[in-house]
Design a protein around this motif. Sequence first.
Motif, mmCIF file in Angstrom:
data_model
loop_
_atom_site.group_PDB
_atom_site.id
_atom_site.type_symbol
_atom_site.label_atom_id
_atom_site.label_comp_id
_atom_site.label_asym_id
_atom_site.label_seq_id
_atom_site.Cartn_x
_atom_site.Cartn_y
_atom_site.Cartn_z
ATOM 1 N N VAL A 257 0.869 -1.177 0.000
ATOM 2 C CA VAL A 257 0.000 0.000 0.000
ATOM 3 C C VAL A 257 0.904 1.225 0.000
ATOM 4 O O VAL A 257 1.602 1.483 0.966
ATOM 5 N N VAL A 258 0.915 1.913 -1.129
ATOM 6 C CA VAL A 258 1.816 3.045 -1.270
ATOM 7 C C VAL A 258 1.012 4.339 -1.317
ATOM 8 O O VAL A 258 0.072 4.469 -2.105
ATOM 9 N N ALA A 259 1.351 5.273 -0.446
ATOM 10 C CA ALA A 259 0.713 6.585 -0.450
ATOM 11 C C ALA A 259 1.618 7.560 -1.187
ATOM 12 O O ALA A 259 2.815 7.600 -0.947
ATOM 13 N N VAL A 260 1.020 8.313 -2.116
ATOM 14 C CA VAL A 260 1.777 9.335 -2.839
ATOM 15 C C VAL A 260 1.335 10.682 -2.304
ATOM 16 O O VAL A 260 0.147 11.029 -2.385
ATOM 17 N N ILE A 261 2.266 11.419 -1.728
ATOM 18 C CA ILE A 261 1.918 12.740 -1.216
ATOM 19 C C ILE A 261 2.769 13.794 -1.919
ATOM 20 O O ILE A 261 3.738 13.469 -2.608
ATOM 21 N N GLY A 262 2.386 15.028 -1.724
ATOM 22 C CA GLY A 262 3.130 16.111 -2.361
ATOM 23 C C GLY A 262 2.225 17.303 -2.579
ATOM 24 O O GLY A 262 1.003 17.178 -2.523
ATOM 25 N N PRO A 263 2.812 18.480 -2.799
ATOM 26 C CA PRO A 263 2.009 19.687 -2.999
ATOM 27 C C PRO A 263 1.166 19.577 -4.269
ATOM 28 O O PRO A 263 1.480 18.767 -5.149
ATOM 29 N N GLY B 155 2.300 16.696 -9.788
ATOM 30 C CA GLY B 155 2.193 15.666 -10.826
ATOM 31 C C GLY B 155 1.767 14.314 -10.298
ATOM 32 O O GLY B 155 1.735 13.344 -11.043
ATOM 33 N N LYS B 156 1.371 14.243 -9.010
ATOM 34 C CA LYS B 156 1.060 12.932 -8.441
ATOM 35 C C LYS B 156 -0.214 12.335 -9.030
ATOM 36 O O LYS B 156 -0.256 11.141 -9.333
ATOM 37 N N SER B 157 -1.242 13.173 -9.250
ATOM 38 C CA SER B 157 -2.464 12.654 -9.872
ATOM 39 C C SER B 157 -2.219 12.257 -11.323
ATOM 40 O O SER B 157 -2.716 11.228 -11.781
ATOM 41 N N THR B 158 -1.463 13.086 -12.025
ATOM 42 C CA THR B 158 -1.149 12.781 -13.426
ATOM 43 C C THR B 158 -0.412 11.454 -13.524
ATOM 44 O O THR B 158 -0.706 10.631 -14.394
ATOM 45 N N PHE B 159 0.518 11.238 -12.594
ATOM 46 C CA PHE B 159 1.274 9.984 -12.589
ATOM 47 C C PHE B 159 0.330 8.788 -12.438
ATOM 48 O O PHE B 159 0.397 7.810 -13.188
ATOM 49 N N LEU B 160 -0.572 8.916 -11.468
ATOM 50 C CA LEU B 160 -1.541 7.843 -11.236
ATOM 51 C C LEU B 160 -2.379 7.594 -12.492
ATOM 52 O O LEU B 160 -2.603 6.451 -12.896
ATOM 53 N N ARG B 161 -2.828 8.684 -13.126
ATOM 54 C CA ARG B 161 -3.696 8.566 -14.301
ATOM 55 C C ARG B 161 -2.947 7.997 -15.503
ATOM 56 O O ARG B 161 -3.561 7.438 -16.412
ATOM 57 N N CYS B 162 -1.612 8.162 -15.506
ATOM 58 C CA CYS B 162 -0.823 7.571 -16.590
ATOM 59 C C CYS B 162 -0.808 6.047 -16.487
ATOM 60 O O CYS B 162 -0.755 5.346 -17.484
ATOM 61 N N LEU B 163 -0.858 5.549 -15.257
ATOM 62 C CA LEU B 163 -0.705 4.110 -15.051
ATOM 63 C C LEU B 163 -1.854 3.323 -15.672
ATOM 64 O O LEU B 163 -1.666 2.209 -16.155
ATOM 65 N N ASN B 164 -3.066 3.888 -15.662
ATOM 66 C CA ASN B 164 -4.177 3.135 -16.263
ATOM 67 C C ASN B 164 -4.716 3.831 -17.510
ATOM 68 O O ASN B 164 -5.887 3.734 -17.831
ATOM 69 N N HIS B 165 -3.833 4.540 -18.189
ATOM 70 C CA HIS B 165 -4.120 5.013 -19.549
ATOM 71 C C HIS B 165 -5.181 6.102 -19.617
ATOM 72 O O HIS B 165 -5.776 6.354 -20.662
ATOM 73 N N LEU B 166 -5.458 6.772 -18.484
ATOM 74 C CA LEU B 166 -6.337 7.943 -18.572
ATOM 75 C C LEU B 166 -5.558 9.106 -19.184
ATOM 76 O O LEU B 166 -6.127 10.024 -19.751
ATOM 77 N N VAL C 124 -2.207 5.138 -3.576
ATOM 78 C CA VAL C 124 -3.154 6.141 -3.090
ATOM 79 C C VAL C 124 -2.538 7.535 -3.129
ATOM 80 O O VAL C 124 -1.595 7.827 -2.403
ATOM 81 N N VAL C 125 -3.056 8.374 -4.000
ATOM 82 C CA VAL C 125 -2.665 9.785 -3.977
ATOM 83 C C VAL C 125 -3.535 10.457 -2.927
ATOM 84 O O VAL C 125 -4.768 10.380 -2.999
ATOM 85 N N THR C 126 -2.914 11.060 -1.931
ATOM 86 C CA THR C 126 -3.732 11.556 -0.819
ATOM 87 C C THR C 126 -3.108 12.754 -0.112
ATOM 88 O O THR C 126 -1.915 13.013 -0.233
ATOM 89 N N HIS C 127 -3.960 13.482 0.583
ATOM 90 C CA HIS C 127 -3.483 14.537 1.478
ATOM 91 C C HIS C 127 -3.647 14.119 2.929
ATOM 92 O O HIS C 127 -3.357 14.889 3.844
ATOM 93 N N GLU C 128 -4.150 12.894 3.123
ATOM 94 C CA GLU C 128 -4.400 12.414 4.477
ATOM 95 C C GLU C 128 -3.122 11.840 5.067
ATOM 96 O O GLU C 128 -2.784 10.680 4.852
ATOM 97 N N PHE D 93 7.079 10.755 -1.876
ATOM 98 C CA PHE D 93 6.880 12.202 -1.943
ATOM 99 C C PHE D 93 7.242 12.707 -3.329
ATOM 100 O O PHE D 93 8.329 12.427 -3.835
ATOM 101 N N MET D 94 6.302 13.410 -3.941
ATOM 102 C CA MET D 94 6.552 13.990 -5.260
ATOM 103 C C MET D 94 6.508 15.503 -5.187
ATOM 104 O O MET D 94 5.722 16.076 -4.438
#
Lengths: 216, 267
Positions: free
Chosen positions: B46-52, B56-67, B218-222, B235-236
């Motif tokens: 379970v990997v959490a991606v955090i960052g301001p 680019g953290k959401s974009t990275f996630l969206r790249c993984l499943n071809h969005l 999980v891209v999150t601010h939590e 951290f990105m």
Amino acid sequence: MDYILSILGPLAEGSLVTLKLFFITLALAVPLGLALALIRISRFTVASQAVNGYIWLMRGTPLMLQLLFIYFALPFVPVIGVRLPDFPAAIVAFALNYAAYFAEIFRAGIQSIDRGQYEGAKVLGFSYSQTMRRIVLPQVVKRILPPMSNETITLVKDTSLIYVLALNDLLRAARGIVQRDFTITPFIVAAGFYLLMTLVLTWFFQRLEKRHAVYD
Amino acid sequence: MPSMTERAPVTSPMTSPMILANGIHKRFGTNEVLKGVSLTLAKGEVVAVIGPSGSGKSTFLRCLNHLETIDAGRIVIEGDVLADNDASGHAHYVADTEVRRICARMGMVFQHFNLFPHLTVLQNVIEAPITVKGIKREVILPKAEELLKKVGLFDKCDAYPSRLSGGQKQRVAIARALAMEPDIMLFDEPTSALDPELTGEVLRTMRQLAEERMTMLVVTHEMGFAREVASRVVFMDGGELIESRPAAEFFAHPEHPRTRAFLESML
């Protein structure tokens, strides 16, 4: 009163012509309009531009002119020239014209659907056509009901244009009686017929809107 | 959960990671949002991606499943190549059907839920299995009900999404994604659109999923979730992956100055 009853028969007969044109036009123009809209928003630039030009042509010239063209001029056009009898010619003109208007309504509806719906469907594995059929178009139906209601009510009244092809629709039947009997009563009765038809349509669309409001 | 244990075995070797992303580059116009991001996820991680925001953290996630499509880099999902660089260093994707097949192994949960508003809660859950997988309604129905019970929304089966709170919507979205039996779950800021008092119920559902050994990114601010549930925190910043370490270590001893500055700003 007796006079009104005596002209109801011929006017009802005229109404049948009107209704026949109305329903056949709808049955043809709605699917054709949807197909045009889907091509219009597709990635195929040439086809999309062709549809764009078609819509411009159909919305940019009077329906009356299109009617006259298909009946009188089409037989002389090379290759596609065919001589159509009057009623089929009217059907073709109306369907082609209304498909252009419906296409724009469908396009606006489809483009109003949030991108998130496409993404939500995509990550669940939906193909483009599955996304359209199961997710987008069912939501489009609800959004386009008000403009579709407008357009179909206009169609009821536009059917009266077929008098130029000497077809005995409701209005032409009324005019015939007016000229024969020197009274305008048939016009008033004909207005009543039109109002009745649009009333039924209005009621029908209101019911549809209510049914689609359950998920608001 | 039978759905978890009865899952078909992965055809690729057990050694291949669930997600392998290598040197991902992505630009929107002239704006380079991903500058060579690499990340590997093992099974059950379970990997959490955090960052301001804008990192680019959401974009990275969206790249993984071809969005989003990547410009350069290599993405391998459970041993199957989704995209890879050609000789000139531009990313190329495999055939469309293959892309769909590979991406079907990843479920996704969005910030704005993206539930289908014209379908009831139950219909939202069973629609994809029926339409996409061709599963019979009577086969998927008990499973869907089980999933809805799991997220605590069985009593809302026949409600439309508009009648639900944000937290309930997001739990339905999780159930909907799980109904497709994904091997990996991607979460794109799943609690960012929620009122603070509603985030807990969503995080609880996610924690439960993590306990069942679901592989999650999980891209999150939590920060609480990242600290307590994530096995690793990434951290990105500025389109780069700055730091990637086990959660406890990450918060106790952040290595990079930018990580430290970010964590301080979050407190």
